[in-house]
Design a protein around this motif. Structure first.
Motif, PDB file in Angstrom:
ATOM      1  N   GLN A  52       0.828  -1.203   0.000  1.00 57.85           N
ATOM      2  CA  GLN A  52       0.000   0.000   0.000  1.00 57.85           C
ATOM      3  C   GLN A  52       0.862   1.252   0.000  1.00 57.85           C
ATOM      4  O   GLN A  52       0.545   2.236  -0.685  1.00 57.85           O
ATOM      5  CB  GLN A  52      -0.931  -0.011   1.213  1.00 57.85           C
ATOM      6  N   ALA A  53       1.952   1.239   0.760  1.00 59.37           N
ATOM      7  CA  ALA A  53       2.852   2.387   0.787  1.00 59.37           C
ATOM      8  C   ALA A  53       3.486   2.603  -0.582  1.00 59.37           C
ATOM      9  O   ALA A  53       3.650   3.746  -1.030  1.00 59.37           O
ATOM     10  CB  ALA A  53       3.938   2.171   1.844  1.00 59.37           C
ATOM     11  N   ALA A  54       3.852   1.507  -1.262  1.00 56.94           N
ATOM     12  CA  ALA A  54       4.435   1.621  -2.602  1.00 56.94           C
ATOM     13  C   ALA A  54       3.427   2.199  -3.586  1.00 56.94           C
ATOM     14  O   ALA A  54       3.772   3.018  -4.442  1.00 56.94           O
ATOM     15  CB  ALA A  54       4.909   0.252  -3.078  1.00 56.94           C
ATOM     16  N   ARG A  55       2.173   1.788  -3.461  1.00 53.21           N
ATOM     17  CA  ARG A  55       1.124   2.321  -4.341  1.00 53.21           C
ATOM     18  C   ARG A  55       0.950   3.826  -4.120  1.00 53.21           C
ATOM     19  O   ARG A  55       0.834   4.604  -5.069  1.00 53.21           O
ATOM     20  CB  ARG A  55      -0.197   1.609  -4.084  1.00 53.21           C
ATOM     21  N   ALA A  56       0.887   4.211  -2.856  1.00 51.61           N
ATOM     22  CA  ALA A  56       0.702   5.624  -2.537  1.00 51.61           C
ATOM     23  C   ALA A  56       1.871   6.458  -3.066  1.00 51.61           C
ATOM     24  O   ALA A  56       1.675   7.539  -3.635  1.00 51.61           O
ATOM     25  CB  ALA A  56       0.556   5.801  -1.025  1.00 51.61           C
ATOM     26  N   GLU A  57       3.088   5.952  -2.894  1.00 50.07           N
ATOM     27  CA  GLU A  57       4.266   6.675  -3.368  1.00 50.07           C
ATOM     28  C   GLU A  57       4.271   6.764  -4.890  1.00 50.07           C
ATOM     29  O   GLU A  57       4.597   7.801  -5.465  1.00 50.07           O
ATOM     30  CB  GLU A  57       5.543   5.978  -2.883  1.00 50.07           C
ATOM     31  N   ALA A  58       3.873   5.663  -5.554  1.00 50.80           N
ATOM     32  CA  ALA A  58       3.839   5.656  -7.015  1.00 50.80           C
ATOM     33  C   ALA A  58       2.819   6.658  -7.532  1.00 50.80           C
ATOM     34  O   ALA A  58       3.096   7.404  -8.483  1.00 50.80           O
ATOM     35  CB  ALA A  58       3.512   4.250  -7.521  1.00 50.80           C
ATOM     36  N   ASN A  59       1.632   6.672  -6.931  1.00 46.00           N
ATOM     37  CA  ASN A  59       0.600   7.614  -7.371  1.00 46.00           C
ATOM     38  C   ASN A  59       1.033   9.054  -7.173  1.00 46.00           C
ATOM     39  O   ASN A  59       0.813   9.911  -8.036  1.00 46.00           O
ATOM     40  CB  ASN A  59      -0.702   7.350  -6.628  1.00 46.00           C
ATOM     41  N   GLU A  60       1.646   9.332  -6.035  1.00 48.54           N
ATOM     42  CA  GLU A  60       2.092  10.694  -5.751  1.00 48.54           C
ATOM     43  C   GLU A  60       3.167  11.129  -6.739  1.00 48.54           C
ATOM     44  O   GLU A  60       3.130  12.253  -7.276  1.00 48.54           O
ATOM     45  CB  GLU A  60       2.613  10.785  -4.316  1.00 48.54           C
ATOM     46  N   SER A  61       4.138  10.245  -6.988  1.00 49.64           N
ATOM     47  CA  SER A  61       5.223  10.575  -7.910  1.00 49.64           C
ATOM     48  C   SER A  61       4.715  10.729  -9.342  1.00 49.64           C
ATOM     49  O   SER A  61       5.104  11.648 -10.065  1.00 49.64           O
ATOM     50  CB  SER A  61       6.311   9.490  -7.852  1.00 49.64           C
ATOM     51  N   TYR A  62       3.827   9.816  -9.741  1.00 50.44           N
ATOM     52  CA  TYR A  62       3.310   9.854 -11.106  1.00 50.44           C
ATOM     53  C   TYR A  62       2.470  11.104 -11.334  1.00 50.44           C
ATOM     54  O   TYR A  62       2.591  11.774 -12.366  1.00 50.44           O
ATOM     55  CB  TYR A  62       2.477   8.599 -11.376  1.00 50.44           C
ATOM     56  N   TYR A  63       1.638  11.455 -10.367  1.00 55.69           N
ATOM     57  CA  TYR A  63       0.829  12.661 -10.511  1.00 55.69           C
ATOM     58  C   TYR A  63       1.721  13.901 -10.563  1.00 55.69           C
ATOM     59  O   TYR A  63       1.476  14.827 -11.350  1.00 55.69           O
ATOM     60  CB  TYR A  63      -0.163  12.785  -9.361  1.00 55.69           C
ATOM     61  N   GLY A  64       2.745  13.922  -9.726  1.00 55.60           N
ATOM     62  CA  GLY A  64       3.659  15.063  -9.751  1.00 55.60           C
ATOM     63  C   GLY A  64       4.322  15.225 -11.103  1.00 55.60           C
ATOM     64  O   GLY A  64       4.470  16.347 -11.619  1.00 55.60           O
ATOM     65  N   GLU A  65       4.703  14.085 -11.722  1.00 56.59           N
ATOM     66  CA  GLU A  65       5.343  14.138 -13.039  1.00 56.59           C
ATOM     67  C   GLU A  65       4.351  14.606 -14.104  1.00 56.59           C
ATOM     68  O   GLU A  65       4.677  15.418 -14.969  1.00 56.59           O
ATOM     69  CB  GLU A  65       5.877  12.744 -13.379  1.00 56.59           C
ATOM     70  N   LEU A  66       3.103  14.114 -14.021  1.00 57.05           N
ATOM     71  CA  LEU A  66       2.090  14.521 -14.987  1.00 57.05           C
ATOM     72  C   LEU A  66       1.731  16.001 -14.826  1.00 57.05           C
ATOM     73  O   LEU A  66       1.602  16.733 -15.814  1.00 57.05           O
ATOM     74  CB  LEU A  66       0.823  13.680 -14.808  1.00 57.05           C
ATOM     75  N   LYS A  67       1.558  16.435 -13.579  1.00 59.57           N
ATOM     76  CA  LYS A  67       1.145  17.811 -13.328  1.00 59.57           C
ATOM     77  C   LYS A  67       2.166  18.806 -13.859  1.00 59.57           C
ATOM     78  O   LYS A  67       1.806  19.922 -14.264  1.00 59.57           O
ATOM     79  CB  LYS A  67       0.927  18.025 -11.830  1.00 59.57           C
ATOM     80  N   SER A  68       3.449  18.399 -13.860  1.00 56.79           N
ATOM     81  CA  SER A  68       4.496  19.314 -14.341  1.00 56.79           C
ATOM     82  C   SER A  68       4.331  19.624 -15.824  1.00 56.79           C
ATOM     83  O   SER A  68       4.884  20.613 -16.321  1.00 56.79           O
ATOM     84  CB  SER A  68       5.879  18.713 -14.067  1.00 56.79           C
ATOM     85  N   ARG A  69       3.569  18.800 -16.564  1.00 59.99           N
ATOM     86  CA  ARG A  69       3.364  19.029 -17.999  1.00 59.99           C
ATOM     87  C   ARG A  69       2.213  19.991 -18.267  1.00 59.99           C
ATOM     88  O   ARG A  69       2.055  20.466 -19.384  1.00 59.99           O
ATOM     89  CB  ARG A  69       3.040  17.707 -18.697  1.00 59.99           C
ATOM     90  N   TYR A  70       1.396  20.233 -17.247  1.00 60.75           N
ATOM     91  CA  TYR A  70       0.194  21.021 -17.445  1.00 60.75           C
ATOM     92  C   TYR A  70       0.354  22.417 -16.853  1.00 60.75           C
ATOM     93  O   TYR A  70       1.136  22.643 -15.931  1.00 60.75           O
ATOM     94  CB  TYR A  70      -1.010  20.328 -16.797  1.00 60.75           C
ATOM     95  N   ARG A  71      -0.410  23.338 -17.417  1.00 61.69           N
ATOM     96  CA  ARG A  71      -0.482  24.690 -16.872  1.00 61.69           C
ATOM     97  C   ARG A  71      -1.880  24.871 -16.290  1.00 61.69           C
ATOM     98  O   ARG A  71      -2.892  24.729 -16.985  1.00 61.69           O
ATOM     99  CB  ARG A  71      -0.243  25.722 -17.969  1.00 61.69           C
TER     100      ARG A  71
END
Length: 272
Positions: free
Chosen positions: A245-264
């Motif tokens: 569960q901790a790995a899932r939470a970390e993956a989601n947080e990291s992935y969203y952060g990477e995606l959000k950096s592409r958007y304005r």
């Protein structure tokens, strides 16, 4: 550079590639082939385990898979009918599926025992067993008696606890409990009862009485067990679930952060 050697970053990178390829290669035709992958089954099993704190039985897992297939078929038929356009529920389902894929990537490689033991050692307090008590009690109802407290006190103070005039009342719960925490007893009897009970010391005789949400209770406190942290072997199954569960939470947080950096993201000023 060290963090990029972490498998988690590799999985996230692979996930991004998967989405890019799917974006460019997807065909408009909706397939009639529903493929249930091992990762789907594992995800369904893990979600059940997280919620129920135990693995599903084979029958329960079969039911989860059947429901997954049903939802997938219904979703595709809704797409064919154009029901997914501007639909909030469908939007949330798509977001959920993207989240699930990110989690699948993060847990694609099984965690070895060394990793799990390290997670256990880093989170020892999460596995602490609180102080617990074992006791017997009698019940004197405030609804059935003029002075339940006095009757309960008379029982405690009567030599050898003779019950001639202070026979207790029937109780809807148990008359004895073994190894229960203050929180558990608070849920059953009320916070005031649990706090008072945990102030007592073990004794062969009757103590109290103490007040609960139901009435008054003489108490025979049989034993107390101090708080402790169980060894890794005793909680290994729970550690595995928590680490995943901790790995899932970390993956989601990291992935969203990477995606959000592409958007304005812009916020319109409120009209005066």
């Amino acid at each position: 550079m060290q963090k990029f050697k972490d498998p988690l970053w590799l999985f996230l990178g692979v996930g991004v590639v998967i989405f890019v390829v799917a974006e460019w290669s997807a065909e408009p035709e909706i397939s009639y082939d529903v493929v249930v992958r091992e990762t789907d089954i594992a995800r369904l099993s893990d979600q059940w385990s997280l919620q129920m704190r135990r693995p599903p039985t084979q029958g329960e897992l079969d039911g989860l898979v059947d429901q997954f297939v049903k939802e997938e078929i219904y979703y595709r038929e809704a797409q064919r009918l154009g029901l997914d356009a501007n639909d909030t529920i469908v939007r949330r389902r798509m977001v959920q599926k993207l989240t699930f894929l990110t989690e699948d990537i993060a847990t694609a490689v099984p965690k070895d025992e060394e990793t799990l033991r390290a997670y256990y050692n880093d989170n020892l307090e999460d596995y602490r067993i609180p102080q617990r008590v074992s006791f017997q009690h009698r019940y004197y109802s405030v609804d059935r008696r003029q002075n339940a407290e006095a009757d309960a006190s008379a029982f405690v103070n009567t030599p050898e606890n003779k019950e001639s005039t202070t026979v207790d009342d029937a109780f809807m719960l148990q008359k004895s409990y073994a190894l229960r925490s203050q929180r558990e007893l608070g849920d059953l009897f009320g916070t005031e009862f649990a706090q008072s009970l945990f102030k007592l010391t073990p004794d062969d005789g009757w103590q109290g009485p103490i007040r609960s949400a139901y009435g008054w209770h003489p108490i025979r406190l049989l034993a107390t067990e101090d708080s402790f942290i169980p060894g890794y072997a005793e909680v290994a199954e729970r550690v595995l679930i928590d680490a995943q569960q901790a790995a899932r939470a970390e993956a989601n947080e990291s992935y969203y952060g990477e995606l959000k950096s592409r958007y304005r993201v812009e916020y319109e000023a409120a009209a005066n």
